[in-house]
Design an enzyme around this catalytic site. Structure first.
Site, mmCIF file in Angstrom:
data_model
loop_
_atom_site.group_PDB
_atom_site.id
_atom_site.type_symbol
_atom_site.label_atom_id
_atom_site.label_comp_id
_atom_site.label_asym_id
_atom_site.label_seq_id
_atom_site.Cartn_x
_atom_site.Cartn_y
_atom_site.Cartn_z
ATOM 1 C CG ASP A 1 -17.585 16.414 -3.972
ATOM 2 O OD1 ASP A 1 -17.526 17.451 -3.270
ATOM 3 O OD2 ASP A 1 -18.602 16.083 -4.605
ATOM 4 C CG HIS B 1 7.905 10.590 -0.686
ATOM 5 N ND1 HIS B 1 7.372 9.323 -0.867
ATOM 6 C CD2 HIS B 1 8.025 11.114 -1.924
ATOM 7 C CE1 HIS B 1 7.195 9.098 -2.156
ATOM 8 N NE2 HIS B 1 7.576 10.168 -2.828
#
Length: 289
Positions: free
Chosen positions: A230, A22
């Site tokens: 994908d 983060h």
């Protein structure tokens, strides 16, 4: 700063786990990174993200004073997932619109945030036997929401937190929660640059720390393109976010795989979770628990 694990299962399935610090990326940056990476693996052209051009010599990170605090008592937390179909969320929206003198026309996320905040505070009040002043902390993605016009594909941590304070926690009304949080978010439109955004983030958390009220942190990644990733194997059947181990009440919203609802991952103290999941108002809108 980043770790990746690829797992193959005997059933023929595959899972890709990605962990990004983060310190360098928020959820929006992370999901776009993974999507761009997947695009390249399929032979597509990468999309160059936008990085802040602020000179490090002129950019001053606001100070975050750290005060000495007593070691908190050990509290056991429970994490559970609840699914809210769009049909139930529509019913909730209609219920909220019937409150007050005029409809607030809440979004799905606004409706669900107000409901779960009320249920969470109710569980805490029931456990303690007294009213608990509470803060609703909402994480807001700044892209497209300020006068600074941050590019849509800005990389890094471009978010702030807004805080709604509810002292009379025994009288929480869903429409009033929504109106309060909208007012807080409206002020973000005046953010001019990343330095001002950093100040707002720190000031919000200082306000929560100084207040000593219970805090419920809400974050939504709904409509983030997790289900568009994908790598050439097709789009994912399931995407999940790992809940951290921060000692706080934390709730994260994510689209269901079909897009026909919202999954809420809820982290509360164990005793409060047992009360929360049996809340009558929660059961009216959640898929069978």
């Amino acid at each position: 700063m980043i770790a990746v694990q690829l797992s193959h299962f005997t059933c023929g399935g595959v899972a890709v786990a990605v962990s990004v610090s983060h310190k360098v990326a928020d959820a929006f940056t992370t999901v776009n990174f993974v999507n761009h990476w997947a695009t390249v693996t399929r032979g597509g052209s990468p999309i160059n993200p936008s990085f802040f051009s602020t000179s490090t010599s002129n950019f001053k990170v606001p100070e975050f004073p750290v005060a000495a605090v007593e070691t908190p008592k050990v509290v056991e937390y429970a994490t559970k997932r609840f699914v809210f179909p769009n049909s139930k969320l529509k019913e909730l929206k209609n219920k909220i619109n019937a409150m007050g003198t005029s409809p607030v026309n809440p979004s799905r996320v606004e409706s669900l945030t107000s409901l779960l905040f009320k249920c969470g505070v109710g569980a805490a009040n029931t456990k303690s036997g007294s009213l608990q002043p509470s803060n609703l902390v909402q994480v807001v993605n700044l892209r497209g929401k300020t006068n600074a016009n941050f590019p849509e594909l800005s990389s890094g941590n471009l978010y702030v937190s807004v805080v709604g304070k509810f002292k009379h926690s025994g009288q929480i009304e869903l429409n009033e929660v929504i109106t309060c949080m909208r007012k807080e978010r409206m002020e973000l439109q005046q953010v001019k640059d990343e330095e001002e955004a950093a100040k707002k983030l720190i000031n919000a958390w200082l306000a929560v720390m100084d207040d000593q009220s219970r805090a419920y942190v809400f974050s939504s990644v709904c409509r983030f393109p997790f289900y568009q990733v994908d790598f050439g194997w097709g789009k994912p059947a399931r995407a999940m976010l790992r809940m951290g181990h921060s000692v706080t009440n934390f709730l994260v919203f994510m689209d269901t795989p079909s897009g026909d609802g919202i999954e809420a991952t809820v982290r509360l103290e164990e005793e409060e979770m047992s009360i929360f999941q049996n809340d009558k108002e929660l059961h009216e809108h959640v898929q069978d628990i």
